[in-house]
Design a protein around this motif. Structure first.
Motif, PDB file in Angstrom:
ATOM      1  N   GLY B 187       0.899  -1.158   0.000  1.00 19.82           N
ATOM      2  CA  GLY B 187       0.000   0.000   0.000  1.00 19.82           C
ATOM      3  C   GLY B 187       0.928   1.196   0.000  1.00 19.82           C
ATOM      4  O   GLY B 187       1.361   1.674   1.050  1.00 19.82           O
ATOM      5  N   ARG B 191       2.355   3.550   3.215  1.00 21.93           N
ATOM      6  CA  ARG B 191       3.662   3.147   3.739  1.00 21.93           C
ATOM      7  C   ARG B 191       4.650   4.304   3.644  1.00 21.93           C
ATOM      8  O   ARG B 191       5.431   4.561   4.550  1.00 21.93           O
ATOM      9  N   VAL B 293     -10.278   0.574   7.763  1.00 26.17           N
ATOM     10  CA  VAL B 293      -9.623   1.189   6.610  1.00 26.17           C
ATOM     11  C   VAL B 293      -8.492   2.108   7.072  1.00 26.17           C
ATOM     12  O   VAL B 293      -8.088   2.081   8.221  1.00 26.17           O
ATOM     13  N   ARG B 301      -2.737   9.977   5.950  1.00 26.64           N
ATOM     14  CA  ARG B 301      -3.285   8.638   5.825  1.00 26.64           C
ATOM     15  C   ARG B 301      -2.207   7.563   6.033  1.00 26.64           C
ATOM     16  O   ARG B 301      -1.118   7.646   5.468  1.00 26.64           O
ATOM     17  N   ASN B 303      -1.704   3.028   6.996  1.00 21.19           N
ATOM     18  CA  ASN B 303      -2.446   1.764   7.051  1.00 21.19           C
ATOM     19  C   ASN B 303      -2.028   0.882   8.217  1.00 21.19           C
ATOM     20  O   ASN B 303      -2.009  -0.326   8.115  1.00 21.19           O
TER      21      ASN B 303
END
Lengths: 362, 513
Positions: B187, B191, B293, B301, B303
């Motif tokens: 991702g 990352r 999510v 953002r 993950n």
């Protein structure tokens, strides 16, 4: 209509829903469109009825594995390169572009192309959801040829392909896409305005936005987003939806094979939902069975959503332990005719079970 | 006997625990050097309970220091954000979806270089070493001291990130380098974001960890110490020094697990009001609801596997403006004891409002006597509206839900909340974080490449799970409580024999001595 940032957020959520797990997370595509809006470019979405019958429409898209896309981001020039190359081959400029697939990132790629080239984007598509293969288009079902087609990668390598039929085009271009790193950008199914009106699933771009808006507003109002969604669907061409399971993901198996994400997810029921649901995946969710009994089957939509937030969860984001609710939705009649089922019905995915409309399942 | 410590932006708390019994808890202001605050609170809690330093078997520290630094955009280094992936990835340069002020704080030193791999291990392009050398020159010229390196598909093959790091270290000795494959999973943007944020914390992490070490040394506490990470498990100090980003969500996880224990509730909304922010999250079966999510940290953002938490800029040190109509998001933080009015300072904070309203007696009440009644009323309304809205936003249905108030700033809430069925203020609520740290779990992880040839996926997975569980047990987990919390597979199609990278994580409660 001129697309706004808010429309874009709604579209991304609705497109993830219609992607039924596949089509790639639209996040990357949304950022690309947002960059266009930030630069002051206009994203102009038009109704199919606004097209002249002799207009030339060239759809654009990404093809390949979503698991690759979330890691190898595009250069941004690929799809534009494909459209331009196809224009040169056809000896004619496009009047508009269009999605071939409303589910996932492919709802956004034509928006970037349209914004960058100043072309309108038609509010329609050829899948009405996401599918793993390029011949699985209502365009092709009702007589439009996918070829000539152009495939382009981030280096600017491009291939012009003329398949004997749409399946052959898929077969050949898939190998090209794998050589290009598992993910490439295409222009195909060039057609007239009249063909769009005859063969496309209409108004799916605005449908995706309506779904996104409905989920967003339900959450803001503390209504159940699932209830709100099931109330919205009967007002659309996708006129039936239901919850078919709720539970916890206990296993996700997937691998990248021949350019596809192949796998299966197992969900143990929670609350009133007994047993274990198993969902088979080929980029998209194909069939949902509970203890062997079919609960929903392709081409009807099978959407795995976060039980709390109602966010659609794409295949690559499925994780052990997630609490999920599975929603099944009836697709429009244009996608359920015998001709359509010959191209993207259960048998096309190696499933033995016949297609059974979700609204007739007990 | 063990001690849980929470180093927040405003207060440093300690809880001394014997099993699950709280023997004593203390709170002192966080100090600029961090360690003197820890020393003070440890001395307090040892004195209060009469426990000798030698009786302490373990010290668990949770800290929101790194998260606060990012949220407040303070104490961050400028970062050379290097991406290996051209000609791919050009459509979305590093920091594309970042809040503009944070990107500016980090200097917007972004570099895109030819390199990266395809999913099957082929090169997208050979690593452009000349370009890395040129960037090293830029880094020196601009005086940058930390860099992140993110290569396309580095979780599949990290060689280019490693090679780029080698060149950079050679050219710019002493530079701190964060490699994305050591921090995140597949991702790319998420990352890369995590690696950049890790890089900007390089100075702060070294400083904070050494201050932890010094504090314990000074009090002659020889027990091992751990720092809690995102998923509520413990990691060693060396590890935190290199990967501060892995502590980002530990604060909410600790406070929610601590709140669940204290309130004896398993289904509730937890509102943890600190000095700078309020974190709101939902408890389900005694554990934080995890975000399915991507999670935003300071607007970026990521993950990571994290609890789903909404952070609002409201705390005991938040600045009050516009006659009470506007509160936060900035806070005087640990300087509350010198800057707040009741402590002789000149800044109007939420704590001053509570004292002026006669709800708490903190500091010198006479110093807030001049605040107009209208300002006090407006500010109290604003505070309760902010908390109520945050709870409301995190609710997933209109169903009434109990709200557990924890954290030092929980004194800010004095009324019922329209969104709550009841408001619970458990005993020791102000140190829920420290208690959560003290009851943190230990984990065991397996992360390596398995061959599926001549065997089946199920057999290999079962083996990996058993091994992870065994490691958790060896690390001190009670075998009866060990469970698998994370399984991740990355098929490595380019290797023969159906090779797959499998990562399995098991966690369990630390055995109570």
């Amino acid at each position: 209509m001129k697309l706004t940032s808010e429309d874009l957020h709604d579209l991304a959520i609705g497109a993830a829903f219609l992607g039924t797990g596949g089509g790639g997370n639209p996040y990357v595509g949304r950022l690309m469109v947002q960059r266009c809006l930030d630069e002051g470019l206009s994203v102009d979405v038009i109704d199919p009825s606004e097209l002249a019958n002799d207009a030339l429409v060239i759809p654009t898209a990404m093809m390949g594995a979503p698991t690759v896309l979330v890691e190898k981001l595009p250069s941004g020039e690929e799809a534009i390169g494909s459209l331009r190359a196809l224009e040169r081959y056809l000896g004619r400029k496009a009047d508009a572009t269009m999605p071939i697939e409303i589910g996932g990132i492919n709802s956004t790629i034509p928006l970037v192309v349209g914004a960058r080239l100043g072309l309108p984007i038609v509010d329609a598509d050829g899948m009405g959801r996401a599918f793993p293969e390029l011949q699985m288009e209502t365009f092709g079902v009702y007589g439009v040829s996918g070829s000539p087609m152009v495939v382009t990668d981030e280096y600017g390598d491009s291939t012009l392909l003329n398949g004997a039929d749409n399946k052959q085009m898929e077969w050949l271009s898939r190998m090209v896409a794998i050589r290009m790193g598992g993910c490439a950008y295409i222009a195909e199914y060039s057609m007239s305005g009249a063909d769009v009106k005859r063969t496309a699933v209409p108004n799916t771009m605005t449908l995706a936005m309506r779904i996104g808006r409905c989920l967003r507003e339900a959450k803001a109002n503390h209504e159940s987003p699932f209830d709100a969604l099931l109330r919205l669907l009967p007002q659309t061409l996708y006129n039936h939806g239901r919850i078919i399971f709720t539970g916890k993901i206990v296993d996700v198996a997937r691998e990248t094979r021949n350019g596809f994400s192949i796998g299966r997810a197992r969900i143990d029921g929670l609350g009133p939902w007994r047993g274990t649901m198993e969902i088979e995946i080929q980029n998209e969710n194909l069939i949902a069975r509970v203890d062997g009994k079919v609960r929903a089957i392709v081409p009807d939509l099978i959407c795995i959503m976060d039980s709390e937030s109602a966010e659609p969860i794409t295949t690559e984001n499925l994780r052990y332990g997630q609490r999920v609710t599975v929603v099944a939705v009836a697709v429009p009649e244009i996608m359920r005719t015998p001709e359509a089922l010959d191209v993207f019905g259960p048998r096309c995915f190696g499933l033995d079970e016949p297609f059974t409309p979700i609204e007739t399942m007990t | 006997m063990r001690i849980g410590i929470d180093v927040g932006g405003t207060n440093t708390d300690a809880a001394l625990m014997d099993g699950i019994t709280v023997k004593g808890a203390c709170k002192t202001p966080t100090t600029a050097d961090v360690s003197s605050g820890i020393i003070a609170v440890l001395k307090d809690v040892l004195r209060m309970t009469g426990v000798a330093a030698s009786e302490i078997q373990a010290v668990m520290i949770g800290t929101t220091h790194f998260t606060n630094a990012v949220v407040e955009r303070k104490r961050l280094l400028e970062v050379a954000a290097i991406r290996l992936g051209l000609p791919a990835t050009r459509a979305l340069p590093p920091m594309t979806d970042w809040p503009s002020d944070l990107a500016t704080t980090l200097g917007r030193h972004t570099f895109m270089v030819h390199g990266g791999h395809e999913f099957d291990g082929r090169e997208i392009a050979p690593l452009d070493e000349k370009e890395i050398l040129r960037i090293a020159g830029e880094i020196k010229a601009r005086g940058i001291r930390t860099a992140s390196v993110t290569s396309v598909f580095s979780p599949v093959t990290p060689v280019m990130e490693q090679r780029a790091a080698e060149i950079l270290l050679n050219e710019v000795p002493g530079i701190a380098i964060s490699l994305s494959h050591e921090i995140g999973r597949v991702g790319f943007l998420e990352r890369e974001n995590a690696a950049i944020m890790n890089a900007c914390l390089a100075d702060l992490s070294a400083k904070v960890v050494s201050s932890f070490r010094n504090a314990l040394k000074e009090l002659a506490i020889e027990a091992p110490f751990y720092i809690s990470q995102n998923d509520g498990t413990l990691m060693t100090p060396d590890y935190v020094e290199r990967y501060p980003v892995l502590t980002f969500a530990s604060g909410p996880t600790n406070s929610m697990r601590g709140a669940a224990m204290l309130a004896g509730r398993k289904e509730a909304m937890v509102v943890d009001i600190g000095g700078t922010t309020s974190d709101v999250g939902m408890l389900m079966q005694g554990f934080p609801r995890e975000s399915a999510v991507a999670v935003d940290i300071g607007g970026v953002r990521t993950n990571f596997r994290m609890p789903d938490v909404l952070a609002v800029g409201l705390g005991g040190g938040s600045l009050v403006r516009d006659d009470g109509a506007r509160i936060g998001p900035d806070s005087v933080g640990y300087e509350i004891t010198s800057k707040a009015l009741v402590f002789g300072g000149d800044t109007l904070t939420t704590t001053d409002i509570i004292v002026a309203a006669g709800l708490e007696d903190i500091g010198d009440r006479s110093r807030v006597a001049h605040i107009p009644a209208k300002t006090i009323a407006t500010a109290l309304d604003t505070i309760h509206r902010m908390v109520d809205e945050a709870v409301d936003r995190m609710k997933t249905s209109a169903e009434p839900l109990p709200v557990i108030l924890v954290g030092g700033g929980s004194i800010l809430v004095s009324r019922q909340l329209p969104s709550a069925s009841e408001v619970i203020r458990p005993e020791n609520a102000s140190v829920a974080n420290a208690i959560g740290a003290a009851i943190a779990q230990v984990g065991g992880e397996v992360d390596r490449i398995f061959s599926l040839e001549g065997t089946s996926r199920d057999v290999v997975l079962d083996g990996a799970k058993a091994e992870a569980a065994e490691r958790a047990t060896k690390a001190g987990a009670d075998p009866d409580t060990v469970k698998i919390v994370d399984i991740e597979e990355v098929p490595l199609a380019y290797l023969p024999g159906s090779a797959t990278r499998i990562r399995v994580k098991a966690v369990g409660d630390l055995v109570m001595a």
